[in-house]
Design a protein around this motif. Sequence first.
Motif, short mmCIF file in Angstrom:
data_model
loop_
_atom_site.label_atom_id
_atom_site.label_comp_id
_atom_site.label_asym_id
_atom_site.label_seq_id
_atom_site.Cartn_x
_atom_site.Cartn_y
_atom_site.Cartn_z
N THR A 118 -0.04 3.19 3.85
CA THR A 118 1.33 3.65 3.90
C THR A 118 1.84 3.68 2.45
O THR A 118 1.12 3.30 1.53
N VAL A 119 3.06 4.12 2.27
CA VAL A 119 3.59 4.20 0.90
C VAL A 119 3.79 2.78 0.34
O VAL A 119 4.43 1.95 0.97
N MET A 120 3.20 2.53 -0.80
CA MET A 120 3.33 1.23 -1.46
C MET A 120 4.45 1.31 -2.48
O MET A 120 4.37 2.03 -3.49
N ARG A 121 5.48 0.56 -2.19
CA ARG A 121 6.71 0.63 -2.97
C ARG A 121 6.50 0.31 -4.46
O ARG A 121 7.02 1.01 -5.33
N ASP A 122 5.71 -0.74 -4.74
CA ASP A 122 5.55 -1.12 -6.16
C ASP A 122 4.80 -0.04 -6.94
O ASP A 122 5.09 0.20 -8.11
N ASP A 131 8.16 -3.83 12.88
CA ASP A 131 7.53 -2.92 11.92
C ASP A 131 7.39 -3.57 10.55
O ASP A 131 7.04 -2.91 9.58
N ALA A 147 1.82 -6.35 1.18
CA ALA A 147 1.78 -4.97 1.68
C ALA A 147 0.42 -4.35 1.36
O ALA A 147 -0.20 -3.70 2.22
N HIS A 148 -0.07 -4.56 0.15
CA HIS A 148 -1.37 -4.00 -0.22
C HIS A 148 -2.49 -4.63 0.62
O HIS A 148 -3.37 -3.93 1.13
N PHE A 170 8.73 -3.86 0.55
CA PHE A 170 10.14 -4.16 0.29
C PHE A 170 10.48 -5.53 0.89
O PHE A 170 10.27 -5.74 2.08
N VAL A 171 10.97 -6.44 0.06
CA VAL A 171 11.35 -7.77 0.57
C VAL A 171 12.69 -7.65 1.27
O VAL A 171 13.74 -7.53 0.64
N ILE A 172 12.64 -7.65 2.60
CA ILE A 172 13.85 -7.44 3.40
C ILE A 172 14.70 -8.71 3.40
O ILE A 172 15.91 -8.66 3.27
N ALA A 222 4.94 -7.34 -2.52
CA ALA A 222 4.08 -6.21 -2.91
C ALA A 222 2.61 -6.50 -2.60
O ALA A 222 1.89 -5.66 -2.05
N ASN A 266 -2.34 -3.47 4.25
CA ASN A 266 -2.82 -2.09 4.33
C ASN A 266 -4.34 -2.06 4.41
O ASN A 266 -4.91 -1.35 5.23
N ARG A 317 6.54 -2.75 5.53
CA ARG A 317 5.15 -2.35 5.34
C ARG A 317 4.91 -1.73 3.97
O ARG A 317 3.78 -1.62 3.51
N ASP A 318 5.99 -1.32 3.31
CA ASP A 318 5.87 -0.75 1.97
C ASP A 318 5.99 -1.81 0.88
O ASP A 318 5.91 -1.50 -0.30
N ARG A 358 10.35 5.95 2.94
CA ARG A 358 9.98 4.76 2.15
C ARG A 358 9.83 5.15 0.67
O ARG A 358 10.29 4.45 -0.21
#
Lengths: 257, 193
Positions: free
Chosen positions: B2-6, A226, A189-190, A168-170, A186, A193, A165-166, B101
């Motif tokens: 949520t926290v955006m990693r980039d 998740d 995720a944005h 990160f490419v798992i 990236a 959100n 969700r942040d 995160r």
Amino acid sequence: MPVQYEESMAAGKGDTSLKGNLSLTNITDLLQFLSSSAKSGMIQLVRHPGGQEGKIHFVAGELVSAVSGDLAGLEGLADLLAWDQGTFHFQPGAVASKTNVGLSVQHAIMEAVVLLDKQVKENQSNPTKAVEERSLDMQGGRGSNEVLNDLLEISGIDAVVVVGRDGFVIESAGSSARVNIDELGASLAHAINGIEEMGSELNVDRFQDMFIEYGRAVILCKPVGDAVAAVITPDASKLGIIRHKTKKLFEELSHSF
Amino acid sequence: MTVMRDTVVKSLAKINVQGDENGLIPEYEVLVNLLPVSLLNTFTERIMAAAPADRKAEVEAGLVRAAYECGYHTGCGIITSEIFNDVVMPMVTEGEKDILRGAYAAFTAWGWAKSGIVQLKEGEKMIIRAFDYYEADSGGEGLRAYMLRGLSQAFFDLAYADPYPDGMDTYVCHQTKGIEVGDPYGEFVVTKK
């Protein structure tokens, strides 16, 4: 066509009938095949075990009606799509007594899959059970890389990616010249959100899936546990079949994240 | 949100690598240094090679412990720093999960490992995946990402154990996969001790 149908000629009449077993193909593949060849007629289906009967009528490749037992229209089609054992027989020229679907095959499959999803969600509405199942799932099961490889085998999918969700490419599999996977992570995720915030504002529950159609790529994404899984395909022509075929694999993937 | 990693990586990667008269870089309210990773890997390789066979496990545990102690105190410094507060905290909506995160995004921004959370069961279990971590280039046998093991344990202690500094040694981290042994990534599982 990757599947084999038993094709028989009715002696002396010159018409072609198409018969087969649902263990060799599935109804979605069959619908796609008949749609692409603009057939008119009826697919008669018998489910095994149980002997339940179903019918799907076409006119020039368009799906006009579907019936499964007492269910008709999209509900009937949704029920038929869930069959994985049984036989089918396509009868050219058979005409429906009435129209209860009246959509293109792609559209009808997508609508029926939405109905199926809804039914699955209703069956899983016990949150306590869901948490317990997730807890157990974290302890084992098929590896996510195997599921990703199965997703890649679906015709039309170039690449698959699982993103936290942040952003990160798992994990990812395949390759797409159209999309940079890290940037996709990236950006997804944005986007998600924002979509979840919108869902929350509108009070319409959590996001279930998303299609984004661009000029040179289509991205289909869905929450898996998740995380979020996304598949990349060059265009929207196979979206219905991709959506149907990825459904179970996405569910399986949700056990890993 | 949520926290955006980039967002975190882009903000925190602007570190000033100019050291003070002792070579230490004061950033994020902790002191860091800029040393080649080959030095750290060589240190690990030599200390492991020098250990007698029957005491290698103890030496290994000592290396993890060193990383853990450093990670616990430095990690606390980072997640309570002004910059973390400015960059990460406004995006935190899921409590400790989001702080973790943010912590792994900071860890990535500092160039230690491209790493992040795969699974998290709050207060019970966390699975971390890491790509291109420097310990993958170390010589030796078996799984040997001691720094990442110690640090992951430290982060989980900071997030879910008693408040700093009383929460040490509540959780333990095991490495289950490693690039150094031919896997496509390193994987680390944190559970209760």
